[in-house]
Design a protein around this motif. Sequence first.
Motif, PDB file in Angstrom:
ATOM      1  N   LYS A  55       0.830  -1.198   0.000  1.00 11.81           N
ATOM      2  CA  LYS A  55       0.000   0.000   0.000  1.00 11.81           C
ATOM      3  C   LYS A  55       0.872   1.258   0.000  1.00 11.81           C
ATOM      4  O   LYS A  55       1.924   1.287   0.633  1.00 11.81           O
ATOM      5  CB  LYS A  55      -0.914   0.020   1.226  1.00 11.81           C
ATOM      6  N   ASP A  56       0.387   2.277  -0.682  1.00 13.61           N
ATOM      7  CA  ASP A  56       1.135   3.524  -0.663  1.00 13.61           C
ATOM      8  C   ASP A  56       0.737   4.351   0.561  1.00 13.61           C
ATOM      9  O   ASP A  56      -0.145   3.970   1.345  1.00 13.61           O
ATOM     10  CB  ASP A  56       0.899   4.307  -1.948  1.00 13.61           C
ATOM     11  N   VAL A  57       1.370   5.514   0.702  1.00 11.93           N
ATOM     12  CA  VAL A  57       1.179   6.361   1.893  1.00 11.93           C
ATOM     13  C   VAL A  57      -0.265   6.806   2.056  1.00 11.93           C
ATOM     14  O   VAL A  57      -0.826   6.783   3.153  1.00 11.93           O
ATOM     15  CB  VAL A  57       2.118   7.585   1.807  1.00 11.93           C
ATOM     16  N   ALA A  62      -5.334   6.618   5.065  1.00  6.80           N
ATOM     17  CA  ALA A  62      -6.780   6.435   5.134  1.00  6.80           C
ATOM     18  C   ALA A  62      -7.141   5.375   6.160  1.00  6.80           C
ATOM     19  O   ALA A  62      -8.093   5.525   6.939  1.00  6.80           O
ATOM     20  CB  ALA A  62      -7.327   6.073   3.756  1.00  6.80           C
ATOM     21  N   GLU A  63      -6.378   4.262   6.172  1.00  6.97           N
ATOM     22  CA  GLU A  63      -6.660   3.191   7.128  1.00  6.97           C
ATOM     23  C   GLU A  63      -6.388   3.650   8.560  1.00  6.97           C
ATOM     24  O   GLU A  63      -7.173   3.405   9.479  1.00  6.97           O
ATOM     25  CB  GLU A  63      -5.810   1.963   6.790  1.00  6.97           C
ATOM     26  N   VAL A  64      -5.235   4.286   8.757  1.00  7.29           N
ATOM     27  CA  VAL A  64      -4.893   4.761  10.098  1.00  7.29           C
ATOM     28  C   VAL A  64      -5.906   5.792  10.570  1.00  7.29           C
ATOM     29  O   VAL A  64      -6.307   5.812  11.744  1.00  7.29           O
ATOM     30  CB  VAL A  64      -3.465   5.342  10.107  1.00  7.29           C
ATOM     31  N   GLY A  65      -6.352   6.655   9.668  1.00  7.07           N
ATOM     32  CA  GLY A  65      -7.367   7.638  10.025  1.00  7.07           C
ATOM     33  C   GLY A  65      -8.642   6.976  10.500  1.00  7.07           C
ATOM     34  O   GLY A  65      -9.271   7.413  11.468  1.00  7.07           O
ATOM     35  N   LYS A  66      -9.017   5.881   9.822  1.00  6.63           N
ATOM     36  CA  LYS A  66     -10.213   5.143  10.227  1.00  6.63           C
ATOM     37  C   LYS A  66     -10.033   4.531  11.604  1.00  6.63           C
ATOM     38  O   LYS A  66     -10.946   4.533  12.440  1.00  6.63           O
ATOM     39  CB  LYS A  66     -10.518   4.059   9.194  1.00  6.63           C
ATOM     40  N   VAL A  67      -8.835   4.004  11.866  1.00  2.07           N
ATOM     41  CA  VAL A  67      -8.542   3.416  13.172  1.00  2.07           C
ATOM     42  C   VAL A  67      -8.635   4.474  14.262  1.00  2.07           C
ATOM     43  O   VAL A  67      -9.237   4.270  15.321  1.00  2.07           O
ATOM     44  CB  VAL A  67      -7.138   2.773  13.164  1.00  2.07           C
ATOM     45  N   ILE A  68      -8.026   5.629  14.026  1.00  9.59           N
ATOM     46  CA  ILE A  68      -8.004   6.700  15.033  1.00  9.59           C
ATOM     47  C   ILE A  68      -9.417   7.183  15.342  1.00  9.59           C
ATOM     48  O   ILE A  68      -9.749   7.461  16.497  1.00  9.59           O
ATOM     49  CB  ILE A  68      -7.117   7.861  14.553  1.00  9.59           C
ATOM     50  N   ARG A  69     -10.256   7.260  14.304  1.00  7.70           N
ATOM     51  CA  ARG A  69     -11.623   7.739  14.528  1.00  7.70           C
ATOM     52  C   ARG A  69     -12.501   6.709  15.230  1.00  7.70           C
ATOM     53  O   ARG A  69     -13.451   7.067  15.922  1.00  7.70           O
ATOM     54  CB  ARG A  69     -12.265   8.126  13.191  1.00  7.70           C
ATOM     55  N   SER A  70     -12.182   5.421  15.063  1.00  6.61           N
ATOM     56  CA  SER A  70     -13.107   4.384  15.544  1.00  6.61           C
ATOM     57  C   SER A  70     -12.630   3.635  16.784  1.00  6.61           C
ATOM     58  O   SER A  70     -13.447   3.069  17.512  1.00  6.61           O
ATOM     59  CB  SER A  70     -13.378   3.372  14.420  1.00  6.61           C
ATOM     60  N   SER A  84       6.336  -2.226  10.214  1.00  7.82           N
ATOM     61  CA  SER A  84       7.431  -1.813   9.328  1.00  7.82           C
ATOM     62  C   SER A  84       7.203  -0.439   8.696  1.00  7.82           C
ATOM     63  O   SER A  84       7.997  -0.007   7.864  1.00  7.82           O
ATOM     64  CB  SER A  84       7.622  -2.854   8.220  1.00  7.82           C
ATOM     65  N   PHE A  85       6.139   0.231   9.114  1.00  8.78           N
ATOM     66  CA  PHE A  85       5.825   1.505   8.475  1.00  8.78           C
ATOM     67  C   PHE A  85       6.496   2.662   9.226  1.00  8.78           C
ATOM     68  O   PHE A  85       6.543   2.681  10.454  1.00  8.78           O
ATOM     69  CB  PHE A  85       4.312   1.730   8.421  1.00  8.78           C
ATOM     70  N   ASN A  86       6.965   3.654   8.488  1.00  5.05           N
ATOM     71  CA  ASN A  86       7.632   4.826   9.061  1.00  5.05           C
ATOM     72  C   ASN A  86       6.598   5.934   9.281  1.00  5.05           C
ATOM     73  O   ASN A  86       6.283   6.705   8.377  1.00  5.05           O
ATOM     74  CB  ASN A  86       8.742   5.310   8.129  1.00  5.05           C
ATOM     75  N   PHE A  87       6.096   6.006  10.498  1.00  2.00           N
ATOM     76  CA  PHE A  87       5.105   7.035  10.820  1.00  2.00           C
ATOM     77  C   PHE A  87       5.728   8.433  10.884  1.00  2.00           C
ATOM     78  O   PHE A  87       5.015   9.426  10.949  1.00  2.00           O
ATOM     79  CB  PHE A  87       4.424   6.709  12.150  1.00  2.00           C
ATOM     80  N   HIS A  88       7.063   8.512  10.904  1.00  2.00           N
ATOM     81  CA  HIS A  88       7.741   9.802  10.981  1.00  2.00           C
ATOM     82  C   HIS A  88       7.774  10.515   9.635  1.00  2.00           C
ATOM     83  O   HIS A  88       8.176  11.674   9.561  1.00  2.00           O
ATOM     84  CB  HIS A  88       9.176   9.625  11.497  1.00  2.00           C
ATOM     85  N   SER A  91       5.303  13.220   4.699  1.00  2.07           N
ATOM     86  CA  SER A  91       4.261  13.087   3.684  1.00  2.07           C
ATOM     87  C   SER A  91       3.083  12.281   4.223  1.00  2.07           C
ATOM     88  O   SER A  91       1.924  12.544   3.877  1.00  2.07           O
ATOM     89  CB  SER A  91       4.819  12.436   2.420  1.00  2.07           C
ATOM     90  N   PHE A  92       3.384  11.290   5.085  1.00  3.36           N
ATOM     91  CA  PHE A  92       2.310  10.521   5.695  1.00  3.36           C
ATOM     92  C   PHE A  92       1.471  11.403   6.624  1.00  3.36           C
ATOM     93  O   PHE A  92       0.232  11.374   6.587  1.00  3.36           O
ATOM     94  CB  PHE A  92       2.879   9.342   6.489  1.00  3.36           C
ATOM     95  N   PHE A  93       2.157  12.207   7.419  1.00  2.00           N
ATOM     96  CA  PHE A  93       1.399  13.053   8.351  1.00  2.00           C
ATOM     97  C   PHE A  93       0.531  14.057   7.602  1.00  2.00           C
ATOM     98  O   PHE A  93      -0.609  14.325   7.992  1.00  2.00           O
ATOM     99  CB  PHE A  93       2.348  13.780   9.304  1.00  2.00           C
ATOM    100  N   SER A  94       1.073  14.607   6.519  1.00  2.00           N
ATOM    101  CA  SER A  94       0.281  15.549   5.721  1.00  2.00           C
ATOM    102  C   SER A  94      -0.973  14.881   5.183  1.00  2.00           C
ATOM    103  O   SER A  94      -2.066  15.457   5.188  1.00  2.00           O
ATOM    104  CB  SER A  94       1.121  16.084   4.565  1.00  2.00           C
ATOM    105  N   GLU A  95      -0.820  13.624   4.726  1.00  2.00           N
ATOM    106  CA  GLU A  95      -1.964  12.893   4.203  1.00  2.00           C
ATOM    107  C   GLU A  95      -2.937  12.538   5.317  1.00  2.00           C
ATOM    108  O   GLU A  95      -4.168  12.616   5.140  1.00  2.00           O
ATOM    109  CB  GLU A  95      -1.468  11.621   3.512  1.00  2.00           C
TER     110      GLU A  95
END
Length: 595
Positions: A55-57, A62-70, A84-88, A91-95
């Motif tokens: 999956k791309d950033v 989108a998935e993490v956003g759904k997790v945070i909201r729910s 293995s994902f770089n949350f730092h 570009s990810f934070f902007s998205e």
Amino acid sequence: MVNLTSLMISIRQNSRFVKNLRIHIRNLSVETNGGNNGREEIESSEKLLNLTQRKDVSEIAAEVGKVIRSKPRWEQSLLSDYPSFNFHDPSFFSELLKQLNNVFLSLRFFLWLSSQPEFLPHPVSCNKLFDALLEAKACVPAKSFLYSFEFSPEPASLENYIRCVCEGGLVEEAVYTFDMLKEAGYRPYVETWNFAFQSCLKFGRTDLIWKLYEGMMETGVQKDVDIETVGYLIQAFCNDNKVSRAYEILRQSLEDGLTPCNDAFNKLISGFCKEKNHHRVLELVHTMIVKNRNPDIFTYQEIINGFCKNWMTLQAFEVFNALKDRGYAPDMVMYTTLIHGFCKMGQLEDASKLWFEMIDKGFLPNEYSYNTLIYGFCKIGNLDEAMKLYKKMLDSGYKETTLSCNTLILGLCLHGRTDEAYDFFREMPCKNIVCDVITYNTLIQGFCREGKVLQSTDLLKELQAKGLQPSTSSYAHLIQKLCQLGSVQEAKEMWNDMHNRGLQPMVCTRDHIISGLCEQGYVVEGMEWLITMLKSNLKPQKETFYKLIQSLIQIGKELLLELKMDSKTSKEEEKELACEACSSYRRWGTFMSNH
């Protein structure tokens, strides 16, 4: 762009917000979720792990956003879900910021991220989140975020920050930020300064306005000062009761070709009305017309209200007519103000004409309007008409209130019908109408006027027993009447009680006590009270001086009489004593004229 790194390092030296900020944002984000207790559970961590690599950033955001909201406690499992994902990644934070579309949830994520090992705040992420907080008008979280992380906001962002904290009432923080920008060599736009001036006025912090203005001049923006700046400075001086200084600024700005808005003129007019400088008021109105700042309805309100307060109702009425001639429609406040002015002067005929004109214009009288005219009838002693109007007010749907009852009680007391007023007063609690300090003071004064000191004293005790705080007026009339009746010691006890309650007595109350002491033969003590007044820069009444002089002369006469009866007193000694008495009288006369 100005480099503000050193600025932000300086700010963060006093940082102590991170822990409290995390708690605050966690609470906010829970409220935003609406108490969702994980109704939408995420898929198993094993499945997510297999998909992560493909999956791309934007998809992961989108998935993490759904997790945070729910998911209420997503912080506990997010790393294991995406090992293995770089949350730092900025570009990810902007998205994620876009996906969440909720600045508080985004801030909660950022705070969680900052708690991870080897966290280094990325400038891009910090700036985006900071700007989002400002856009959401979240001044407190924005302030805490600014002081907690190492990043350098853009100057434009800091100007927005100044506006944000000003809107939230944190005007001191705005002043501090201006100082920091000045040290960094950045000069904010004059619009930002004006916004801060306006906010300081709104929150009553004129002290900060002068600090801001000083900083503004040091920054070198004199040439950028506009009519808004001038208007705010004029209003600030007026709020500080420095009307002359405000007028100086107006004259200077007019010479410089800047004509402030009507608000500044209206504030100045109000200030000069309070000072009873009506020549200046009329001059300002003329200046407004010459400078194409036509007086508006609020200008006329200030003038009419100021004139009426200063017993210049006829002049106010002329302005009222001029207002109508200029095409303005007077409002109910103006009508009521003028009616009250005429009632104070006892001109009920003029007040009644305005009353009916007001009704003809479609303004239905409210409770305050009714009570204004009722007061007028009471003042001239037409209590029958006052009672008729009172009944009409009740028939119009207005209930009896403390204000309306106080108005009638005052009218009855003014014309010797204190017993009726007292009966009316006793009915108030039965009607669930609160008796306030004004109610008690009116009755105390009424009974004192009729010489009923015992009833007045009982009312003062009742007032205190009910937990109401007496005012200076609660004591003044009682002390005066007690002194007139010869009960000076009791009057002094009341004086001490008033002083112990932190109330500042009226100047005339001291005069009453001095006169009472003289009447009772305590001239020396009366002199001591007079000396205390003069040391406090209080001016006694002329009658007080006369009373003391007469008492001293009387003592001199009695002394001469005693000496004359003494066979050992020679004619020369009598003459010498008489001359001394006359000399003392002349000295007192000179002293009185000088004070």
